[in-house]
Design a protein around this motif. Structure first.
Motif, mmCIF file in Angstrom:
data_model
loop_
_atom_site.group_PDB
_atom_site.id
_atom_site.type_symbol
_atom_site.label_atom_id
_atom_site.label_comp_id
_atom_site.label_asym_id
_atom_site.label_seq_id
_atom_site.Cartn_x
_atom_site.Cartn_y
_atom_site.Cartn_z
ATOM 1 N N GLU A 98 17.774 7.451 -3.704
ATOM 2 C CA GLU A 98 18.546 8.270 -4.636
ATOM 3 C C GLU A 98 18.252 7.887 -6.080
ATOM 4 N N LYS A 99 17.798 6.652 -6.289
ATOM 5 C CA LYS A 99 17.418 6.190 -7.634
ATOM 6 C C LYS A 99 16.008 6.646 -7.973
ATOM 7 N N SER A 100 15.106 6.511 -7.022
ATOM 8 C CA SER A 100 13.725 6.980 -7.180
ATOM 9 C C SER A 100 13.043 6.941 -5.821
ATOM 10 N N ALA A 101 11.996 7.723 -5.679
ATOM 11 C CA ALA A 101 11.290 7.806 -4.398
ATOM 12 C C ALA A 101 10.716 6.448 -4.005
ATOM 13 N N ILE A 102 10.734 6.179 -2.708
ATOM 14 C CA ILE A 102 10.128 4.954 -2.172
ATOM 15 C C ILE A 102 8.660 5.269 -1.905
ATOM 16 N N LYS A 103 7.754 4.535 -2.553
ATOM 17 C CA LYS A 103 6.342 4.905 -2.515
ATOM 18 C C LYS A 103 5.447 3.918 -1.782
ATOM 19 N N THR A 104 5.847 2.661 -1.676
ATOM 20 C CA THR A 104 4.942 1.667 -1.102
ATOM 21 C C THR A 104 5.536 0.977 0.123
ATOM 22 N N THR A 105 4.658 0.366 0.897
ATOM 23 C CA THR A 105 5.082 -0.349 2.093
ATOM 24 C C THR A 105 5.950 -1.550 1.759
ATOM 25 N N THR A 106 5.631 -2.239 0.680
ATOM 26 C CA THR A 106 6.430 -3.413 0.330
ATOM 27 C C THR A 106 7.805 -3.017 -0.192
ATOM 28 N N GLU A 107 7.904 -1.888 -0.889
ATOM 29 C CA GLU A 107 9.219 -1.399 -1.289
ATOM 30 C C GLU A 107 10.090 -1.180 -0.061
ATOM 31 N N LEU A 108 9.534 -0.489 0.925
ATOM 32 C CA LEU A 108 10.293 -0.216 2.149
ATOM 33 C C LEU A 108 10.623 -1.509 2.872
ATOM 34 N N SER A 109 9.664 -2.405 2.986
ATOM 35 C CA SER A 109 9.894 -3.676 3.667
ATOM 36 C C SER A 109 11.008 -4.467 2.995
ATOM 37 N N GLY A 168 0.839 -1.184 0.000
ATOM 38 C CA GLY A 168 0.000 0.000 0.000
ATOM 39 C C GLY A 168 0.875 1.235 0.000
ATOM 40 N N PRO A 169 0.262 2.404 -0.067
ATOM 41 C CA PRO A 169 1.040 3.643 -0.052
ATOM 42 C C PRO A 169 1.701 3.854 1.298
ATOM 43 N N LEU A 170 2.832 4.525 1.295
ATOM 44 C CA LEU A 170 3.517 4.845 2.554
ATOM 45 C C LEU A 170 2.759 5.982 3.236
ATOM 46 N N ASP A 171 1.804 5.605 4.092
ATOM 47 C CA ASP A 171 0.927 6.584 4.706
ATOM 48 C C ASP A 171 1.113 6.585 6.226
ATOM 49 N N MET A 172 0.446 5.655 6.936
ATOM 50 C CA MET A 172 0.538 5.484 8.388
ATOM 51 C C MET A 172 -0.090 6.612 9.195
ATOM 52 N N ARG A 173 -0.867 7.481 8.567
ATOM 53 C CA ARG A 173 -1.536 8.545 9.324
ATOM 54 C C ARG A 173 -2.783 7.993 10.005
ATOM 55 N N MET A 174 -2.900 8.195 11.300
ATOM 56 C CA MET A 174 -4.132 7.824 11.989
ATOM 57 C C MET A 174 -5.256 8.788 11.651
ATOM 58 N N ASP A 175 -4.914 10.053 11.468
ATOM 59 C CA ASP A 175 -5.865 11.043 10.972
ATOM 60 C C ASP A 175 -5.465 11.373 9.539
#
Length: 299
Positions: free
Chosen positions: A166-177, A115-122
């Motif tokens: 530095e190559k491209s923005a990290i956009k999703t949770t699985t990318e970060l994981s 999913g998108p890198l969000d994590m906002r409760m509000d």
């Protein structure tokens, strides 16, 4: 899909000692498990949450007797004052992330679902996990991973994140994981990304910054003989709750090196219990494994 399974629901009810017709504060509504249980015992509830999903869901599934307010628990006294309420008979704070937030990939809390890198409760707030992951320096990232995730590989993970973006923005949770998994050695104790995701979520939502004051302020709203129940899910939260309860229960808070008390502080509370989930609950709800319930009574 179940919206959320409340942790230690019966223990919270026992801790609060619900009386019919009296009003209780649920400072972290979530899926409404604790609020629904209080209503089921004949109590009334003022329920606070900053997540619109939680508020909308509970308004449709819970019985009458609850008043819903959008806001943060740090502002509980102000929010209750806004509806003319000066005190309550007891209160509960469940500091965990709801199952709905974890299971809905679009909320961006889960390292297991893309999913998108969000994590906002509000979700009306502008600052998200994307901003942390793609905007913080390596040193800043490492610092929050150490402080909020107690991550022993904080520096390594932070450098890997910066190198990848530095190559491209990290956009999703699985990318970060995937970045985290590939940057740390195999280890026991859960998914390698768990501590990093926890740390980023705490940073995004400011979960620890106002917790001590929130606990003491909410305790201040409780009538004499009433109780506050707080459920924490990791050691950082529990230390803050424990420290707040200790001060509320202490007759002296002077530094230990002083030979006599000069602070004049007097206990306003009495610590009642520290409770962990039963084996039965662990079997039916594994997500409760890290939970600790602390109960304090107003003198």
């Amino acid at each position: 899909m179940t919206y959320h399974i409340p942790v230690m629901r019966d223990e919270v009810l026992d801790g609060l000692r619900i009386e019919k017709g009296k009003t209780y504060l649920d400072a972290t509504l979530g899926g409404g498990g604790h609020t629904g249980a209080i209503l089921g015992r004949g109590g009334k509830v003022i329920a606070i949450d900053r997540d619109d999903d939680a508020l909308d869901y509970c308004k449709t599934v819970l019985s009458d007797g609850a008043t819903y307010i959008k806001g943060e628990y740090e502002r509980a006294a102000e929010l209750l004052g806004g509806i003319g309420v000066a005190s309550v008979s007891g209160a509960v704070m469940d500091l965990g992330v709801s199952s709905h937030q974890l299971d809905d990939a679009e909320r961006g809390f889960s390292y297991m679902r893309s999913g998108p890198l969000d994590m906002r409760m509000d979700r009306n707030g502008g600052f998200s996990a994307y901003d942390v992951v793609n905007g913080y320096t390596a040193d800043e990232l490492a610092d929050i991973l150490r402080r909020y995730g107690e991550e022993s590989f904080a520096g390594r993970i932070a450098r890997a994140i910066v190198a990848r973006r530095e190559k491209s923005a990290i956009k999703t949770t699985t990318e970060l994981s995937d970045i985290i998994v590939s940057s740390v050695p195999h280890r026991k104790g859960g998914h390698p990304a768990k501590k990093t995701f926890q740390a980023i979520r705490i940073e995004v939502n400011g979960e620890l910054k106002g917790l001590y004051a929130a606990v003491t302020d909410i305790f201040g709203l409780i009538e004499r003989g009433g109780r506050l129940c707080v459920i924490s899910f990791h050691s950082l939260e529990d230390r803050i709750v424990k420290s707040a309860f200790a001060e509320l229960s202490a007759d002296c808070i002077c530094p230990k090196y002083l030979p006599v008390c000069v602070c004049g502080h007097r206990a306003v509370g009495k610590t009642i219990a520290k409770i962990r989930p039963s084996q039965e609950e662990l079997d039916t709800n594994p997500r409760s494994a890290s939970a600790t319930l602390r109960v304090i009574e107003k003198l």
